[in-house]
Scaffold this motif. Structure first.
Motif, PDB file in Angstrom:
ATOM      1  N   GLU A  13       0.612   0.902  -9.756  1.00 45.66           N
ATOM      2  CA  GLU A  13      -0.572   0.898 -10.174  1.00 45.66           C
ATOM      3  C   GLU A  13      -1.307  -0.582 -10.303  1.00 45.66           C
ATOM      4  OE1 GLU A  13      -4.020   2.430 -11.441  1.00 45.66           O
ATOM      5  OE2 GLU A  13      -2.206   3.880 -10.678  1.00 45.66           O
ATOM      6  N   ALA A  14      -0.406  -1.466 -10.834  1.00 46.01           N
ATOM      7  CA  ALA A  14      -1.086  -2.782 -10.591  1.00 46.01           C
ATOM      8  C   ALA A  14      -1.581  -3.211  -9.139  1.00 46.01           C
ATOM      9  CB  ALA A  14       0.053  -3.691 -11.049  1.00 46.01           C
ATOM     10  N   TRP A  19      -6.058  -3.882  -5.491  1.00 45.29           N
ATOM     11  CA  TRP A  19      -6.880  -3.647  -4.123  1.00 45.29           C
ATOM     12  C   TRP A  19      -8.326  -3.577  -4.347  1.00 45.29           C
ATOM     13  CZ3 TRP A  19      -3.897  -1.058   0.278  1.00 45.29           C
ATOM     14  CH2 TRP A  19      -4.712  -0.964   1.183  1.00 45.29           C
ATOM     15  N   ARG A  20      -8.423  -2.831  -5.735  1.00 48.41           N
ATOM     16  CA  ARG A  20      -9.941  -2.403  -5.895  1.00 48.41           C
ATOM     17  C   ARG A  20     -10.568  -3.732  -6.217  1.00 48.41           C
ATOM     18  NH1 ARG A  20      -7.683   2.367  -8.916  1.00 48.41           N
ATOM     19  NH2 ARG A  20      -7.556   4.159  -7.594  1.00 48.41           N
ATOM     20  N   VAL A  36      -8.404   1.483  -1.223  1.00 49.47           N
ATOM     21  CA  VAL A  36      -7.150   1.962  -1.283  1.00 49.47           C
ATOM     22  C   VAL A  36      -6.921   3.395  -1.222  1.00 49.47           C
ATOM     23  CG1 VAL A  36      -7.298   2.110  -3.836  1.00 49.47           C
ATOM     24  CG2 VAL A  36      -5.019   1.403  -2.781  1.00 49.47           C
ATOM     25  N   GLU A  37      -7.946   4.057  -1.749  1.00 52.42           N
ATOM     26  CA  GLU A  37      -8.033   5.592  -1.783  1.00 52.42           C
ATOM     27  C   GLU A  37      -7.758   6.273  -0.348  1.00 52.42           C
ATOM     28  OE1 GLU A  37     -10.029   4.257  -5.429  1.00 52.42           O
ATOM     29  OE2 GLU A  37     -10.280   3.832  -3.300  1.00 52.42           O
ATOM     30  N   PHE A  38      -8.505   5.732   0.663  1.00 48.36           N
ATOM     31  CA  PHE A  38      -8.314   5.983   2.003  1.00 48.36           C
ATOM     32  C   PHE A  38      -6.891   5.751   2.640  1.00 48.36           C
ATOM     33  CE2 PHE A  38      -8.662   5.719   6.720  1.00 48.36           C
ATOM     34  CZ  PHE A  38      -9.543   6.794   7.041  1.00 48.36           C
ATOM     35  N   ILE A  88      -7.918  -6.943   3.403  1.00 44.32           N
ATOM     36  CA  ILE A  88      -8.594  -6.838   1.944  1.00 44.32           C
ATOM     37  C   ILE A  88      -7.797  -7.844   1.198  1.00 44.32           C
ATOM     38  CG2 ILE A  88      -8.752  -5.269  -0.130  1.00 44.32           C
ATOM     39  CD1 ILE A  88      -8.179  -3.670   3.315  1.00 44.32           C
ATOM     40  N   SER A  89      -8.707  -9.195   1.061  1.00 39.13           N
ATOM     41  CA  SER A  89      -7.850 -10.205   0.259  1.00 39.13           C
ATOM     42  C   SER A  89      -9.041 -11.094  -0.272  1.00 39.13           C
ATOM     43  CB  SER A  89      -7.490 -10.927   1.834  1.00 39.13           C
ATOM     44  OG  SER A  89      -8.555 -11.577   2.258  1.00 39.13           O
TER      45      SER A  89
END
Length: 376
Positions: A13-14, A19-20, A36-38, A88-89
């Motif tokens: 979860e962290a 990511w979001r 992240v959902e995709f 994603i950074s």
């Protein structure tokens, strides 16, 4: 710097929350294919999906979702299905791209819709191209004035056809964010028919892709959702689209229309209504994706830059991959860059599609299907 590779289901979860945070912090990452959902949805459907988690001093500074196939061949997440990929950074993260491949157990990866200018991948970009967008940041009225200025004649023609459609087929109405599975089935049937008619591979012949679309359609959160839209004449659906949105952007994915109504140009009509409703929903951009469709040139009011390129570590697998992919990609670029060649290739594919669609019904009537016994 430490790189750990995991399956999406192993993200805690962290890490999902991080990511979001990273995605929201950078406007260049505002694309649902980078959400992240995709990645989590793809991971539920495909065993070869992986995520490289990049840490610096015990702080996660980046994520790299990808697909790992045989012989160490990597593909961007979603491969040919998606129109945006990358890291994603944190801003300006730069690591050794070949070391990233080594950590991911990849010999080679190529890309054609990479977020342009990311420091890690920028040295490997072979081409950077504009992807047209509908810029709604100043509101729909400002956008539609830009469309009118792009081509007054086209705009006038579409509006005339919309009035004509309403007179001849029933009042035109638009539905934003339909949750009806039957409406989705209608759209996918149109799209499959389009693929066959135009000589393309029918993506929805693969059950997992249908399931991917259905799972994304069912997801409705503030940060990620599938958006199904449909244009109607009376009670009859004539054109639709399914795409994915973040809190502020919509990415185009599967547009289609009923060819029975082609004379009214329902697809373009639909896009204008979609832009209006997207603006009302608070979205700032609609990404139409790069491609050779002329209608995008006058519907666009801005562009995003996407890159093509290839990263490889010295290996036999990378050499074989080069022989199989690079010449084909270069030929495709030559065709798409030259309108006359593109139109010629399109005509050839459509001719193939007509032959294929005429042969398939005959094969079904005679029972001469090529499918193995037991396949449904």
């Amino acid at each position: 710097m430490r790189i750990t590779v995991v399956h999406p289901k192993e993200l805690g979860e962290a890490e999902v929350t991080r990511w979001r945070e990273l995605q929201k912090a950078s406007p260049s990452l505002d694309n649902a294919f980078l959400s992240v959902e995709f990645t989590l949805t793809m991971g539920r459907l495909r065993d070869y999906v992986r995520v490289a988690v990049i840490e610096d001093d015990d702080t996660v500074v980046g994520f790299f979702p990808y697909e790992r196939h045989g012989f160490g061949v990597g593909k961007p997440l979603g491969g040919f299905l998606t129109t945006c990929h990358g890291l994603i950074s944190v801003p300006e993260l730069k690591i050794d791209a070949r070391e990233l491949l080594r950590a991911c157990k990849l010999n080679v990866i190529d890309f054609d819709h990479l977020v342009a200018g990311q420091p890690t991948f920028a040295p490997y970009e072979s081409d950077v191209r504009p992807a047209p967008i509908m810029d709604l940041s100043s509101g729909f009225d400002a956008y539609i004035e830009q469309v009118r200025a792009n081509s007054p004649k086209n705009f006038k023609t579409v509006r005339y056809k919309e009035r004509k459609l309403g007179r001849e087929q029933g009042a035109v109405r638009f539905e934003w964010n339909s949750l009806d599975p039957a409406t989705m089935r209608t759209l996918l049937a149109w799209k499959s028919d389009q693929y066959r008619r135009t000589g393309r591979v029918d993506r929805f012949a693969q059950p997992w892709i249908v399931e991917l679309v259905e799972q994304c359609h069912a997801m409705q959160t503030d940060d990620f959702a599938g958006v199904l839209t449909m244009l109607y004449a009376g009670d009859v659906p004539v054109a639709g689209h399914f795409g994915l949105r973040t809190a502020t952007s919509l990415v185009g994915w599967f547009p289609a229309y009923d060819p029975e109504y082609a004379r009214y140009s329902p697809g373009i009509m639909h896009h204008l209504h979609m832009a209006e409703h997207a603006a009302k929903a608070g979205l700032r951009t609609v990404d139409m994706g790069k491609g050779g469709k002329e209608y995008k040139d006058w519907l666009k009011s801005g562009v995003l830059l996407v890159a093509e390129g290839r990263i490889a570590r010295p290996s036999a697998a990378a050499a074989v991959h080069w022989m199989g992919r690079v010449p084909v990609n270069k030929a495709r670029t030559i065709v798409t860059d030259r309108p006359a060649l593109y139109r010629m290739a399109d005509r050839v594919l459509k001719s193939f599609g007509r032959v294929r669609t005429s042969v398939q019904p005959a094969a079904r009537r005679t029972g001469s299907s090529r499918e193995p016994s037991g396949v449904r």
